[in-house]
Write a protein that holds these residues in place. Structure first.
Motif, mmCIF file in Angstrom:
data_model
loop_
_atom_site.group_PDB
_atom_site.id
_atom_site.type_symbol
_atom_site.label_atom_id
_atom_site.label_comp_id
_atom_site.label_asym_id
_atom_site.label_seq_id
_atom_site.Cartn_x
_atom_site.Cartn_y
_atom_site.Cartn_z
ATOM 1 N N SER A 227 0.795 -1.219 0.000
ATOM 2 C CA SER A 227 0.000 0.000 0.000
ATOM 3 C C SER A 227 0.834 1.279 0.000
ATOM 4 N N SER A 228 2.149 1.162 0.160
ATOM 5 C CA SER A 228 2.976 2.367 0.225
ATOM 6 C C SER A 228 4.089 2.415 -0.820
ATOM 7 N N LYS A 229 4.385 1.296 -1.466
ATOM 8 C CA LYS A 229 5.484 1.319 -2.431
ATOM 9 C C LYS A 229 5.321 0.246 -3.494
ATOM 10 N N VAL A 230 6.013 0.477 -4.609
ATOM 11 C CA VAL A 230 6.026 -0.449 -5.738
ATOM 12 C C VAL A 230 7.466 -0.635 -6.169
ATOM 13 N N TYR A 231 7.872 -1.880 -6.289
ATOM 14 C CA TYR A 231 9.209 -2.204 -6.785
ATOM 15 C C TYR A 231 9.058 -3.296 -7.832
ATOM 16 N N MET A 232 9.571 -3.051 -9.044
ATOM 17 C CA MET A 232 9.478 -4.034 -10.116
ATOM 18 C C MET A 232 10.747 -4.044 -10.944
ATOM 19 N N ILE A 233 11.141 -5.228 -11.344
ATOM 20 C CA ILE A 233 12.184 -5.392 -12.352
ATOM 21 C C ILE A 233 11.536 -6.049 -13.566
ATOM 22 N N ILE A 234 11.551 -5.331 -14.676
ATOM 23 C CA ILE A 234 10.951 -5.819 -15.919
ATOM 24 C C ILE A 234 12.067 -6.175 -16.891
ATOM 25 N N HIS A 246 6.976 5.330 -4.729
ATOM 26 C CA HIS A 246 6.498 5.483 -3.354
ATOM 27 C C HIS A 246 5.264 6.370 -3.337
ATOM 28 N N LEU A 247 4.231 5.938 -2.651
ATOM 29 C CA LEU A 247 3.044 6.751 -2.468
ATOM 30 C C LEU A 247 3.268 7.744 -1.340
ATOM 31 N N LYS A 248 2.669 8.921 -1.503
ATOM 32 C CA LYS A 248 2.754 9.954 -0.457
ATOM 33 C C LYS A 248 1.396 10.219 0.182
ATOM 34 N N ASN A 249 0.369 10.369 -0.656
ATOM 35 C CA ASN A 249 -0.964 10.715 -0.163
ATOM 36 C C ASN A 249 -2.025 9.930 -0.927
ATOM 37 N N GLY A 250 -2.059 8.649 -0.696
ATOM 38 C CA GLY A 250 -3.043 7.810 -1.354
ATOM 39 C C GLY A 250 -4.461 8.102 -0.872
ATOM 40 N N ARG A 251 -5.390 8.143 -1.827
ATOM 41 C CA ARG A 251 -6.792 8.398 -1.501
ATOM 42 C C ARG A 251 -7.670 7.350 -2.170
ATOM 43 N N SER A 252 -8.831 7.151 -1.625
ATOM 44 C CA SER A 252 -9.716 6.096 -2.106
ATOM 45 C C SER A 252 -10.528 6.562 -3.308
ATOM 46 N N LEU A 253 -10.460 5.767 -4.385
ATOM 47 C CA LEU A 253 -11.322 5.945 -5.546
ATOM 48 C C LEU A 253 -12.264 4.749 -5.643
#
Length: 300
Positions: A227-234, A246-253
């Motif tokens: 819920s706070s970060k994404v790490y990927m190797i493609i 990295h998320l800073k201010n995630g909001r609900s959609l």
């Protein structure tokens, strides 16, 4: 009996000079319980998102030329006119779009989904209408004016019955040193009696497009998503793309599930992203992007 469905168009405008980003989602959905249209709004100043529901006939769509009217607001590839006035939100303004950048299209890849776009049983179909364009104009949201001067724009569309149950989506055109346009989605894809983790990713560097997708042999070699970060190797043959966000201010959609807009997901328009692009083990470039849009619905 009519099959549940949804169709939505996502318009984003980001001005790095003022550190402001606005995203508008306009669409329609149908299920046994409800058939309606909607406009959904998220930006970088309000602490909440807004969802305005309209009767289904309030949305008028023309495919060619592309034109959507929902309530009193109008959306095209040339401009977006916003006229929303409710007790919770007042949003008015006009933004114009110039120099739309399309993705590469071929007979076998007419959309970003490549050959998967030809199957009529996919859960969700994804389209990029503009990878980048320039945005100019002003909007007033709840009494506060926001100006866009040669800002960065992006337009995409989705349709089907549901969003994937697990996915991450990233989009950023505002990098520090390079002329980069970037979009990436990694999602759980039901396919007949099986499923797989599908990848679509576009990296446009100084006008040259690099495509990473399941259908061209690319794959996600390693990932960590929460819920706070994404790490990927493609990886694609000799190329390797390392993504850290990295998320800073995630909001609900609200997203669609079996034609009903009732499933919450997290979106952040203020994320930070770093990209490293390698050929073999040689670093071709690296850069840091601000105001990255990150959307996550995950059980990875």
């Amino acid at each position: 009996m009519r099959k549940p469905y949804f169709t939505g168009w996502y318009f984003r405008a980001t001005d790095l000079e003022t550190n402001y980003s606005l995203s508008i989602i306009v669409g329609t959905h149908y299920s046994i319980e409800k058939h309606s249209s909607f406009i959904q709004i998220i930006d970088t100043t309000e602490k909440k998102t807004y969802y305005i529901s309209y009767p289904s006939h309030y949305l008028k769509l023309n495919v060619n030329p592309f034109y959507i009217k929902c309530g009193k607001s109008i959306f095209t590839k040339d401009f977006m006119y916003l006229n929303i006035d409710t007790p919770r939100i007042q949003l008015h303004g006009l933004l114009t779009f110039d120099d739309l950048l399309d993705i590469k299209r071929t007979v076998t890849s007419p959309t970003i989904m490549g050959p998967f776009s030809f199957f009529n049983f996919m859960e969700c179909y994804h389209h990029i209408l503009s990878l980048h364009h320039f945005v100019n104009g002003v909007v007033t949201l709840n009494g506060k004016k926001h100006f866009f001067n040669q800002a960065s724009g992006y337009i995409e569309a989705d349709s089907g019955t549901s969003f994937p149950k697990d996915y991450v989506w990233l989009q950023c055109n505002t990098f520090n040193t390079n002329d980069i346009k970037f979009m990436c989605s990694f999602a759980h894809i039901p396919f007949l009696i099986t499923s797989f983790n599908g990848l679509i990713c576009v990296l446009n560097i100084n006008g040259k497009e690099h495509r990473f997708a399941t259908y061209n042999g690319s794959h996600v070699e390693r990932y960590l998503i929460n819920s706070s970060k994404v790490y990927m190797i493609i990886r694609k043959k000799h190329y390797r793309l390392v993504i850290k966000a990295h998320l800073k201010n995630g909001r609900s959609l609200i997203s669609p599930q079996l034609g009903t807009m009732n499933r919450p997901v997290i979106e952040d328009l203020e994320g930070q992203i770093s990209i490293q692009f390698f050929k073999n083990n040689a670093l071709l470039f690296e850069d840091l992007g601000e105001l990255c849009a990150i959307e996550i619905s995950h059980k990875y």
